[in-house]
Design a protein around this motif. Sequence first.
Motif, PDB file in Angstrom:
ATOM      1  N   LEU A   1       0.812  -1.208   0.000  1.00 62.50           N
ATOM      2  CA  LEU A   1       0.000   0.000   0.000  1.00 62.50           C
ATOM      3  C   LEU A   1       0.848   1.263   0.000  1.00 62.50           C
ATOM      4  O   LEU A   1       0.340   2.363  -0.204  1.00 62.50           O
ATOM      5  CB  LEU A   1      -0.938   0.004   1.212  1.00 62.50           C
ATOM      6  N   SER A   2       2.142   1.119   0.264  1.00 62.74           N
ATOM      7  CA  SER A   2       3.021   2.294   0.273  1.00 62.74           C
ATOM      8  C   SER A   2       4.169   2.076  -0.685  1.00 62.74           C
ATOM      9  O   SER A   2       4.693   0.973  -0.800  1.00 62.74           O
ATOM     10  CB  SER A   2       3.626   2.513   1.659  1.00 62.74           C
ATOM     11  N   ALA A   3       4.577   3.170  -1.319  1.00 60.96           N
ATOM     12  CA  ALA A   3       5.694   3.076  -2.269  1.00 60.96           C
ATOM     13  C   ALA A   3       6.982   3.622  -1.676  1.00 60.96           C
ATOM     14  O   ALA A   3       8.053   3.444  -2.250  1.00 60.96           O
ATOM     15  CB  ALA A   3       5.340   3.853  -3.536  1.00 60.96           C
ATOM     16  N   GLY A   4       6.893   4.293  -0.539  1.00 63.42           N
ATOM     17  CA  GLY A   4       8.108   4.881   0.022  1.00 63.42           C
ATOM     18  C   GLY A   4       7.935   5.227   1.489  1.00 63.42           C
ATOM     19  O   GLY A   4       6.842   5.114   2.048  1.00 63.42           O
TER      20      GLY A   4
ATOM     21  N   LEU B   1      12.617   4.834  -1.526  1.00 67.42           N
ATOM     22  CA  LEU B   1      11.683   4.035  -2.316  1.00 67.42           C
ATOM     23  C   LEU B   1      12.030   2.549  -2.202  1.00 67.42           C
ATOM     24  O   LEU B   1      13.124   2.192  -1.733  1.00 67.42           O
ATOM     25  CB  LEU B   1      11.719   4.503  -3.775  1.00 67.42           C
ATOM     26  N   GLU B   2      11.115   1.721  -2.643  1.00 65.46           N
ATOM     27  CA  GLU B   2      11.245   0.262  -2.460  1.00 65.46           C
ATOM     28  C   GLU B   2      12.556  -0.318  -3.005  1.00 65.46           C
ATOM     29  O   GLU B   2      13.086  -1.273  -2.476  1.00 65.46           O
ATOM     30  CB  GLU B   2      10.069  -0.450  -3.127  1.00 65.46           C
ATOM     31  N   ASP B   3      13.068   0.252  -4.116  1.00 66.45           N
ATOM     32  CA  ASP B   3      14.285  -0.295  -4.712  1.00 66.45           C
ATOM     33  C   ASP B   3      15.557   0.342  -4.157  1.00 66.45           C
ATOM     34  O   ASP B   3      16.645   0.134  -4.683  1.00 66.45           O
ATOM     35  CB  ASP B   3      14.261  -0.125  -6.238  1.00 66.45           C
ATOM     36  N   GLY B   4      15.412   1.166  -3.104  1.00 68.94           N
ATOM     37  CA  GLY B   4      16.575   1.800  -2.503  1.00 68.94           C
ATOM     38  C   GLY B   4      16.871   3.186  -3.050  1.00 68.94           C
ATOM     39  O   GLY B   4      17.737   3.883  -2.530  1.00 68.94           O
TER      40      GLY B   4
ATOM     41  N   GLU C   1       4.667   6.333  -6.488  1.00 66.07           N
ATOM     42  CA  GLU C   1       5.821   6.946  -5.806  1.00 66.07           C
ATOM     43  C   GLU C   1       5.691   8.465  -5.806  1.00 66.07           C
ATOM     44  O   GLU C   1       6.213   9.137  -4.913  1.00 66.07           O
ATOM     45  CB  GLU C   1       7.112   6.525  -6.503  1.00 66.07           C
ATOM     46  N   ILE C   2       5.011   9.008  -6.794  1.00 68.83           N
ATOM     47  CA  ILE C   2       4.785  10.461  -6.829  1.00 68.83           C
ATOM     48  C   ILE C   2       3.727  10.830  -5.794  1.00 68.83           C
ATOM     49  O   ILE C   2       3.904  11.745  -4.992  1.00 68.83           O
ATOM     50  CB  ILE C   2       4.360  10.899  -8.253  1.00 68.83           C
ATOM     51  N   ILE C   3       2.632  10.070  -5.778  1.00 68.72           N
ATOM     52  CA  ILE C   3       1.545  10.377  -4.837  1.00 68.72           C
ATOM     53  C   ILE C   3       1.993  10.166  -3.395  1.00 68.72           C
ATOM     54  O   ILE C   3       1.638  10.933  -2.500  1.00 68.72           O
ATOM     55  CB  ILE C   3       0.319   9.503  -5.156  1.00 68.72           C
ATOM     56  N   ASP C   4       2.800   9.131  -3.177  1.00 68.92           N
ATOM     57  CA  ASP C   4       3.227   8.880  -1.799  1.00 68.92           C
ATOM     58  C   ASP C   4       4.065  10.030  -1.239  1.00 68.92           C
ATOM     59  O   ASP C   4       4.020  10.288  -0.040  1.00 68.92           O
ATOM     60  CB  ASP C   4       4.001   7.560  -1.700  1.00 68.92           C
ATOM     61  N   GLN C   5       4.817  10.718  -2.085  1.00 65.93           N
ATOM     62  CA  GLN C   5       5.547  11.895  -1.578  1.00 65.93           C
ATOM     63  C   GLN C   5       4.566  12.856  -0.915  1.00 65.93           C
ATOM     64  O   GLN C   5       4.799  13.357   0.187  1.00 65.93           O
ATOM     65  CB  GLN C   5       6.263  12.613  -2.712  1.00 65.93           C
ATOM     66  N   LEU C   6       3.452  13.089  -1.610  1.00 66.50           N
ATOM     67  CA  LEU C   6       2.445  14.032  -1.107  1.00 66.50           C
ATOM     68  C   LEU C   6       1.790  13.504   0.173  1.00 66.50           C
ATOM     69  O   LEU C   6       1.650  14.221   1.168  1.00 66.50           O
ATOM     70  CB  LEU C   6       1.399  14.249  -2.203  1.00 66.50           C
ATOM     71  N   LEU C   7       1.418  12.213   0.144  1.00 65.52           N
ATOM     72  CA  LEU C   7       0.732  11.643   1.305  1.00 65.52           C
ATOM     73  C   LEU C   7       1.652  11.597   2.529  1.00 65.52           C
ATOM     74  O   LEU C   7       1.222  11.856   3.657  1.00 65.52           O
ATOM     75  CB  LEU C   7       0.206  10.244   0.972  1.00 65.52           C
ATOM     76  N   LEU C   8       2.918  11.277   2.313  1.00 63.37           N
ATOM     77  CA  LEU C   8       3.860  11.210   3.434  1.00 63.37           C
ATOM     78  C   LEU C   8       4.063  12.592   4.055  1.00 63.37           C
ATOM     79  O   LEU C   8       4.124  12.735   5.277  1.00 63.37           O
ATOM     80  CB  LEU C   8       5.204  10.635   2.963  1.00 63.37           C
TER      81      LEU C   8
END
Length: 361
Positions: free
Chosen positions: A72-75, A95-98, A144-151
């Motif tokens: 549910l989270s990308a970062g 992010l997930e790949d480091g 990964e773009i949206i998660d920046q905002l949500l985080l």
Amino acid sequence: MSRAHLSNIAKPVLLKGMSLEQLRTWCQEAGEPAYRGTQLFDWLYKRGATDPAIMANLPSGFRGWLAENTLLSAGSVVGKSASALEPTLKYLIHLEDGSLVETVSMLEAGRHTVCLSSQVGCNVGCTFCATASMGLVRNLHPGEIIDQLLLVQEDRGIPATNVVFMGMGEPLLNYASVIAAAEIMHHPRGLNIGAQRITISTVGIVPRIKQYTDEQQPYRLAISLNATDDQTRAEIMPLDRKWNLEKLLNAARNHARTSKRAITFEYVLLAGINDSIKDAGRLARLVSNIKCKINLIPYNEAGAIFRKPLQHVIEAFAAQLKEARIPVTIRWSNGVDIAAGCGQLAAPMNLQEDAQVSTDY
Ligand code: SF4
């Protein structure tokens, strides 16, 4: 397609970044009714849920299956710097790949503006920009773009009122993901941010500006101009050799006419390079028949190559534009003391070993 079948082909599936339609279809393929996708969309974006356990309106069996088979989270936030000058925070997101990206949150005049990255690094090579030194590692996924905002929203406890794609990377070189992310941010069931509060900024990828215009994308468009002749522009922005000022301004003019919306031209002022009164006069003429406003951005001294113009030079430049009746704002960057200002973002390189510079864009 059954839920068991989905488990076999993709594990775990990143749900963050999926549109409403994609989630509805995906739920049906998982053997659930389509409306579960609408519920998931709500949980992911409106409520920022990162754990299926709290999704109280989903059946417990489905929640358990989501926990085992989806992400549910990308970062996640691994670093945060606070400016001593103004309420600006810079986040380092893992992010997930480091890979690492930077995101900036600014509070000003009742607005919470979040500046998002669209790529890990960048290969466009603008000489005044710290991100250019990273080369391009990869494009970001919409999630990964949206998660920046949500985080950022979660950490600050304040919803974003404005979003600008002005962080690391050239947004129009990751066109599909940036538009997909903007759609979710704008969606009334998503983050419900007005289209005119979402700004996509480009250094001038002309074919993508045309596509953006043809598709009638409703978001604001900003174009980084930074010089008034091709020789100077090509020196600081190598992509001018591919798409020169004439091509770029034609695309900008067409966008402003078709969309009936003003374009924002960003102009980074570099001492002795593009800050003369003659430059200001040429700039006024270049944009005179384009519905626009100009943001002057005094250079943030991220490296040793360029210098910020003196205050009186900046003011004289702005005055010349005003005299030509061009709407102009001097934009003093926020977070300069934490290297969060325009052109200063560059995530630490230790996890970015695959970085490559290329002019193949
Ligand atoms: S200014 Fe934008 S396009 Fe140019 S190098 Fe920096 S991130 Fe890339």
